[in-house]
Design an enzyme around this catalytic site. Structure first.
Site, short mmCIF file in Angstrom:
data_model
loop_
_atom_site.label_atom_id
_atom_site.label_comp_id
_atom_site.label_asym_id
_atom_site.label_seq_id
_atom_site.Cartn_x
_atom_site.Cartn_y
_atom_site.Cartn_z
N GLY A 202 8.16 0.79 -3.05
CA GLY A 202 7.31 -0.32 -2.56
C GLY A 202 5.89 0.01 -3.64
N ASP B 191 3.62 2.25 -2.75
CA ASP B 191 3.53 3.56 -2.62
C ASP B 191 3.97 4.20 -4.02
OD1 ASP B 191 4.51 6.06 -0.25
OD2 ASP B 191 3.14 6.27 -1.83
N SER C 131 2.15 -2.71 5.67
CA SER C 131 3.51 -3.05 6.52
C SER C 131 4.18 -4.44 6.25
CB SER C 131 2.86 -2.85 7.78
OG SER C 131 2.64 -1.57 8.39
N TYR D 144 8.30 -2.06 6.04
CA TYR D 144 7.97 -1.89 7.55
C TYR D 144 7.97 -3.12 8.36
CZ TYR D 144 6.36 3.05 6.96
OH TYR D 144 6.34 4.31 6.75
N1 APR Z 1 0.85 -3.94 -6.13
C1 APR Z 1 0.66 -4.84 -5.20
N2 APR Z 1 1.40 -5.00 -3.89
C2 APR Z 1 2.86 -4.47 -4.05
C3 APR Z 1 3.24 -3.69 -5.09
C4 APR Z 1 2.24 -3.43 -6.29
N3 APR Z 1 2.70 -2.76 -7.28
N4 APR Z 1 4.61 -3.32 -4.81
C5 APR Z 1 4.78 -3.84 -3.57
N5 APR Z 1 4.02 -4.51 -3.05
C6 APR Z 1 3.59 -5.33 -1.95
C7 APR Z 1 4.87 -5.59 -1.10
O1 APR Z 1 5.50 -6.85 -1.86
C8 APR Z 1 4.61 -5.74 0.32
O2 APR Z 1 4.01 -7.16 0.33
O3 APR Z 1 3.11 -4.30 -0.94
C9 APR Z 1 3.41 -4.78 0.37
C10 APR Z 1 3.90 -3.82 1.19
O4 APR Z 1 5.24 -3.31 1.24
P1 APR Z 1 5.68 -1.76 0.91
O5 APR Z 1 5.20 -1.22 -0.35
O6 APR Z 1 6.94 -1.74 1.38
O7 APR Z 1 4.89 -1.23 2.21
P2 APR Z 1 5.11 -1.04 3.75
O8 APR Z 1 5.77 -2.26 4.23
O9 APR Z 1 3.84 -0.82 4.31
O10 APR Z 1 6.14 0.17 4.01
C11 APR Z 1 5.83 1.40 3.78
O11 APR Z 1 7.49 1.95 2.15
O12 APR Z 1 7.37 2.33 0.02
C12 APR Z 1 7.50 3.10 1.29
O13 APR Z 1 6.64 5.04 1.27
C13 APR Z 1 6.50 3.91 1.76
O14 APR Z 1 7.67 4.62 3.64
C14 APR Z 1 6.73 3.61 3.26
C15 APR Z 1 7.01 2.24 3.37
#
Ligand code: APR
Length: 168
Positions: free
Chosen positions: A30, A32, A115, A119
């Site tokens: 994602g 991260d 999240s 998440y």
């Molecule tokens: N820019 C902006 N938003 C983004 C991007 C980006 N490049 N990539 C993804 N997103 C959005 C997703 O569409 C979602 O709406 O960020 C939001 C959060 O999603 P995740 O990245 O999956 O984060 P989260 O739900 O908090 O889960 C965290 O996922 O990547 C792993 O290491 C991380 O274990 C942790 C978990």
């Protein structure tokens, strides 16, 4: 002050972008994964020194190859149905990230939808927590000039805009 912006958070030239990390702070998928890819390997090296991060807490590093000068890493709650204190933990992510930006005298910050991906936090509820927490806390962040809520998809942008409009 609080605006919704749609796109890839790694492209934003703000003082800090917030990373939706996990407790290891050693990267993931994602947003991260996108932030680590764009920042380069020095970000992982810096994160290794931080010794992880608890849910609802936040830690700061430089942005390295990102246009943003800093990354604020926060760990959102995993959605467990809404009765395990998830809303408070999510509010703490926004609160502590903003407090860290204030400590470092930063004047702009961009948040992803913490999240709302892996998440599993329901987007509408998360958007209300984000907007209400930021509105409540901005009084303690006098230097902050620009707060962006970043949506990656159209649906999230609509949800964030609706949440902002509800709390005007
Ligand atoms: N820019 C902006 N938003 C983004 C991007 C980006 N490049 N990539 C993804 N997103 C959005 C997703 O569409 C979602 O709406 O960020 C939001 C959060 O999603 P995740 O990245 O999956 O984060 P989260 O739900 O908090 O889960 C965290 O996922 O990547 C792993 O290491 C991380 O274990 C942790 C978990």
């Amino acid at each position: 002050m609080i605006e919704v912006w749609q796109g890839d958070i790694t492209q934003l030239q703000v003082a800090a972008i917030v990373n939706a990390a996990n407790t290891s702070l050693l990267g993931g998928g994602g947003v991260d994964g996108a932030i680590h890819r764009a920042a380069g390997p020095e970000l992982l090296e810096a994160c290794r020194q931080l010794g992880g991060c608890k849910v609802g807490h936040a830690k700061i590093t430089p942005g390295f190859q990102l246009p943003a000068s800093h990354v604020i890493h926060t760990v959102g709650p995993v959605w467990q149905g809404g009765h395990a204190g998830e809303a408070t933990q999510l509010a703490n992510c926004y609160r502590r990230s903003l407090a860290l930006a204030t400590e470092h005298k930063l004047t702009s910050i961009a948040f992803p939808a913490i999240s709302c991906g892996v998440y599993g936090y329901p987007a509408e509820q998360a958007a209300d927590v984000a907007v209400s927490t930021l509105k409540a806390e901005l009084g303690n962040a006098p230097r902050m000039q620009r707060v962006l809520l970043v949506a990656f998809q159209d649906r999230m942008a609509e949800i964030l805009r609706a949440a902002l409009a509800r709390q005007l």
